[in-house]
Design a protein around this motif. Sequence first.
Motif, PDB file in Angstrom:
ATOM      1  N   GLU B  17      36.925  34.290  42.292  1.00 49.03           N
ATOM      2  CA  GLU B  17      37.788  35.409  42.667  1.00 49.03           C
ATOM      3  C   GLU B  17      38.544  35.968  41.465  1.00 49.03           C
ATOM      4  OE1 GLU B  17      38.255  36.903  45.666  1.00 49.03           O
ATOM      5  OE2 GLU B  17      36.524  35.744  46.317  1.00 49.03           O
ATOM      6  N   ALA B  18      38.794  35.089  40.521  1.00 45.11           N
ATOM      7  CA  ALA B  18      39.750  35.407  39.457  1.00 45.11           C
ATOM      8  C   ALA B  18      39.518  36.737  38.736  1.00 45.11           C
ATOM      9  CB  ALA B  18      39.813  34.271  38.452  1.00 45.11           C
ATOM     10  N   PRO B  19      38.279  37.054  38.344  1.00 46.99           N
ATOM     11  CA  PRO B  19      38.086  38.260  37.536  1.00 46.99           C
ATOM     12  C   PRO B  19      38.572  39.530  38.217  1.00 46.99           C
ATOM     13  CG  PRO B  19      36.116  36.906  37.545  1.00 46.99           C
ATOM     14  CD  PRO B  19      37.042  36.325  38.560  1.00 46.99           C
ATOM     15  N   LYS B  20      38.674  39.494  39.542  1.00 43.58           N
ATOM     16  CA  LYS B  20      39.135  40.685  40.250  1.00 43.58           C
ATOM     17  C   LYS B  20      40.560  41.060  39.864  1.00 43.58           C
ATOM     18  CE  LYS B  20      36.060  40.577  44.147  1.00 43.58           C
ATOM     19  NZ  LYS B  20      35.812  39.996  45.421  1.00 43.58           N
ATOM     20  N   ASP B  21      41.350  40.057  39.533  1.00 41.69           N
ATOM     21  CA  ASP B  21      42.733  40.326  39.151  1.00 41.69           C
ATOM     22  C   ASP B  21      42.856  40.585  37.655  1.00 41.69           C
ATOM     23  OD1 ASP B  21      43.588  40.141  41.629  1.00 41.69           O
ATOM     24  OD2 ASP B  21      44.485  38.155  41.503  1.00 41.69           O
ATOM     25  N   ALA B  22      41.820  40.220  36.954  1.00 48.38           N
ATOM     26  CA  ALA B  22      41.936  40.149  35.502  1.00 48.38           C
ATOM     27  C   ALA B  22      42.149  41.475  34.771  1.00 48.38           C
ATOM     28  CB  ALA B  22      40.726  39.437  34.930  1.00 48.38           C
ATOM     29  N   PRO B  23      41.461  42.573  35.153  1.00 49.27           N
ATOM     30  CA  PRO B  23      41.433  43.732  34.266  1.00 49.27           C
ATOM     31  C   PRO B  23      42.797  44.312  33.928  1.00 49.27           C
ATOM     32  CG  PRO B  23      39.899  43.998  36.090  1.00 49.27           C
ATOM     33  CD  PRO B  23      40.715  42.797  36.372  1.00 49.27           C
ATOM     34  N   LEU B  24      43.808  44.080  34.765  1.00 50.14           N
ATOM     35  CA  LEU B  24      45.043  44.816  34.557  1.00 50.14           C
ATOM     36  C   LEU B  24      45.759  44.471  33.262  1.00 50.14           C
ATOM     37  CD1 LEU B  24      47.952  43.143  36.088  1.00 50.14           C
ATOM     38  CD2 LEU B  24      45.852  42.720  37.317  1.00 50.14           C
ATOM     39  N   SER B  97      49.587  52.251  47.652  1.00 49.48           N
ATOM     40  CA  SER B  97      49.956  50.869  47.985  1.00 49.48           C
ATOM     41  C   SER B  97      50.446  50.128  46.748  1.00 49.48           C
ATOM     42  CB  SER B  97      48.753  50.124  48.569  1.00 49.48           C
ATOM     43  OG  SER B  97      48.975  48.733  48.475  1.00 49.48           O
ATOM     44  N   LEU B  98      51.566  49.419  46.927  1.00 49.61           N
ATOM     45  CA  LEU B  98      52.088  48.568  45.852  1.00 49.61           C
ATOM     46  C   LEU B  98      51.914  47.102  46.200  1.00 49.61           C
ATOM     47  CD1 LEU B  98      55.077  50.830  45.012  1.00 49.61           C
ATOM     48  CD2 LEU B  98      53.417  50.026  43.357  1.00 49.61           C
ATOM     49  N   ASP B  99      50.925  46.826  47.032  1.00 47.20           N
ATOM     50  CA  ASP B  99      50.605  45.433  47.324  1.00 47.20           C
ATOM     51  C   ASP B  99      50.219  44.697  46.047  1.00 47.20           C
ATOM     52  OD1 ASP B  99      50.328  44.541  50.342  1.00 47.20           O
ATOM     53  OD2 ASP B  99      49.948  46.693  50.234  1.00 47.20           O
ATOM     54  N   PHE B 100      50.490  43.397  46.015  1.00 41.49           N
ATOM     55  CA  PHE B 100      50.097  42.589  44.863  1.00 41.49           C
ATOM     56  C   PHE B 100      48.559  42.529  44.829  1.00 41.49           C
ATOM     57  CE2 PHE B 100      54.118  39.760  44.374  1.00 41.49           C
ATOM     58  CZ  PHE B 100      54.912  40.868  44.547  1.00 41.49           C
ATOM     59  N   PRO B 101      47.963  42.638  43.642  1.00 44.86           N
ATOM     60  CA  PRO B 101      46.502  42.643  43.539  1.00 44.86           C
ATOM     61  C   PRO B 101      45.830  41.469  44.267  1.00 44.86           C
ATOM     62  CG  PRO B 101      47.462  43.183  41.431  1.00 44.86           C
ATOM     63  CD  PRO B 101      48.612  42.856  42.339  1.00 44.86           C
ATOM     64  N   ARG B 102      46.442  40.310  44.237  1.00 43.59           N
ATOM     65  CA  ARG B 102      45.810  39.171  44.894  1.00 43.59           C
ATOM     66  C   ARG B 102      45.843  39.293  46.422  1.00 43.59           C
ATOM     67  NH1 ARG B 102      50.802  37.164  43.250  1.00 43.59           N
ATOM     68  NH2 ARG B 102      52.069  36.374  44.954  1.00 43.59           N
ATOM     69  N   LYS B 103      46.565  40.298  46.916  1.00 44.46           N
ATOM     70  CA  LYS B 103      46.638  40.507  48.371  1.00 44.46           C
ATOM     71  C   LYS B 103      45.725  41.640  48.854  1.00 44.46           C
ATOM     72  CE  LYS B 103      50.265  37.693  49.051  1.00 44.46           C
ATOM     73  NZ  LYS B 103      50.208  36.487  49.859  1.00 44.46           N
ATOM     74  N   TYR B 104      45.011  42.281  47.928  1.00 50.45           N
ATOM     75  CA  TYR B 104      44.146  43.390  48.335  1.00 50.45           C
ATOM     76  C   TYR B 104      43.143  42.928  49.401  1.00 50.45           C
ATOM     77  CZ  TYR B 104      45.786  46.044  44.229  1.00 50.45           C
ATOM     78  OH  TYR B 104      46.540  46.701  43.291  1.00 50.45           O
ATOM     79  N   HIS B 107      45.216  40.978  52.594  1.00 57.92           N
ATOM     80  CA  HIS B 107      46.197  41.700  53.401  1.00 57.92           C
ATOM     81  C   HIS B 107      45.911  43.197  53.519  1.00 57.92           C
ATOM     82  CE1 HIS B 107      48.298  37.952  52.827  1.00 57.92           C
ATOM     83  NE2 HIS B 107      49.212  38.323  53.708  1.00 57.92           N
ATOM     84  N   LEU B 108      45.743  43.841  52.361  1.00 57.67           N
ATOM     85  CA  LEU B 108      45.667  45.308  52.369  1.00 57.67           C
ATOM     86  C   LEU B 108      44.414  45.818  53.087  1.00 57.67           C
ATOM     87  CD1 LEU B 108      46.766  48.041  51.566  1.00 57.67           C
ATOM     88  CD2 LEU B 108      45.655  47.792  49.348  1.00 57.67           C
ATOM     89  N   ILE B 109      43.249  45.350  52.673  1.00 63.22           N
ATOM     90  CA  ILE B 109      42.008  45.853  53.264  1.00 63.22           C
ATOM     91  C   ILE B 109      41.935  45.539  54.766  1.00 63.22           C
ATOM     92  CG2 ILE B 109      39.476  45.631  53.227  1.00 63.22           C
ATOM     93  CD1 ILE B 109      39.745  45.458  50.124  1.00 63.22           C
ATOM     94  N   PRO B 110      42.268  44.295  55.177  1.00 63.40           N
ATOM     95  CA  PRO B 110      42.303  44.033  56.630  1.00 63.40           C
ATOM     96  C   PRO B 110      43.267  44.959  57.375  1.00 63.40           C
ATOM     97  CG  PRO B 110      42.368  41.972  55.425  1.00 63.40           C
ATOM     98  CD  PRO B 110      42.485  43.058  54.408  1.00 63.40           C
ATOM     99  N   PHE B 111      44.418  45.245  56.754  1.00 61.73           N
ATOM    100  CA  PHE B 111      45.392  46.131  57.388  1.00 61.73           C
ATOM    101  C   PHE B 111      44.816  47.542  57.560  1.00 61.73           C
ATOM    102  CE2 PHE B 111      48.682  49.338  57.254  1.00 61.73           C
ATOM    103  CZ  PHE B 111      49.612  48.886  58.175  1.00 61.73           C
TER     104      PHE B 111
END
Lengths: 204, 177
Positions: B17-24, B97-104, B107-111
């Motif tokens: 999962e990690a690389p998804k958060d990495a680019p920022l 959305s200002l959700d934390f990236p690890r919550k995309y 939380h965010l997509i399901p919402f």
Amino acid sequence: MRNLKLIAVFVCFISLTAFTVTGTAGYDIGDIATDFSLQNIDGKKVSLSDYNTAKGFIVVFTCNTCPYAVAYEDRIEALNKKYASKGYPVIAIMPNDTDVKPGDNMQAMQARAKAKGFTFPYLMDEGQKIYPQYGATKTPHVYVLEKTTKGNVVKYIGAIDDNYQDASLVKTKYVENAVNALLEGKEVEQTKTRAIGCSIKVKR
Amino acid sequence: MKQLFLLFLFVLSACKEAPKDAPLSENTSTKLEQNDDIGLEIYDYDGLKPLINVDDNTIHVVNFWATWCAPCIKELPYFEKLNADYKEKNVEVLLVSLDFPRKYETHLIPFLKKNSIQSKVVCLDDVDQNRWVPAINETWSGALPATIIYKGDKRKFFEKSFTYEELQNEVQQFLNP
């Protein structure tokens, strides 16, 4: 409808009288911050004036339920560990209405403080009277105060640092820089910063 | 031993999962990422800027929110309703959305799926808030929710929650200046 008008007039009147005294924006740099007597998680009341030997304070408006506040919990504790002994203790104040946010009630605050091993006082802004005077709008929201003969002077307002996501990637530690400057008798360079936070919860 | 194996699996999946958060952290481009499943667009401030400064004949309503922000969730249906009801009147809603990236993913997509959100949603992922919060509006303390309504050069900023009526009233002022 008439009642509504009456209420509106009343609210206008109250706001006018209230705001001419305190101002809407809360404190700015250089203002004298009010003291308070608020209940701590151990049941005792805490005031800034209790701290005889303090040189100042790191007042943090924070809570249990805001993800930003949670992200900063360990860093708030670290600030207290580092600066309480140097004369700048952390005083945390929970400003939310606990009917709106039951997760921030006194029992929840006690549980959170115990779980995280907070060594600083974690106070309830009972009646939500203190945060508006400071002008806090969100959690976390930090005020660094310097104790002087005139009172506790506001020296810094804003965020703890510049990376809420990852403490290890922080480039600028705003609060530490401010306190370090004060400890060295220098002026604080960056006196105000902005960051996202959770709005302080009030009944509508 | 079995627990250890489970832990190993967990760590393994976490790595994946990690690389998804990495680019920022080392991003230089403006658009950071696109999640293909739901088409979630993720921007830093420089990437977002053109999206909140579109100079056309449309009234743009930009709402800054997050799934963890209770007052934001409460007012979100009003922005959705506005987007639907005023579509013909050249009003467009953008939900930032200002959700934390690890919550995309969690939380965010399901919402967004659960509530079948119709307005355009983008994510703002930029830790240097002291730069972009005042850049978005000098008076913004940083509290959520916050909303911009603009058309061309005319622009209003609100650090508050809206009812549908309040939102309509504000948009009306842009429709009939």
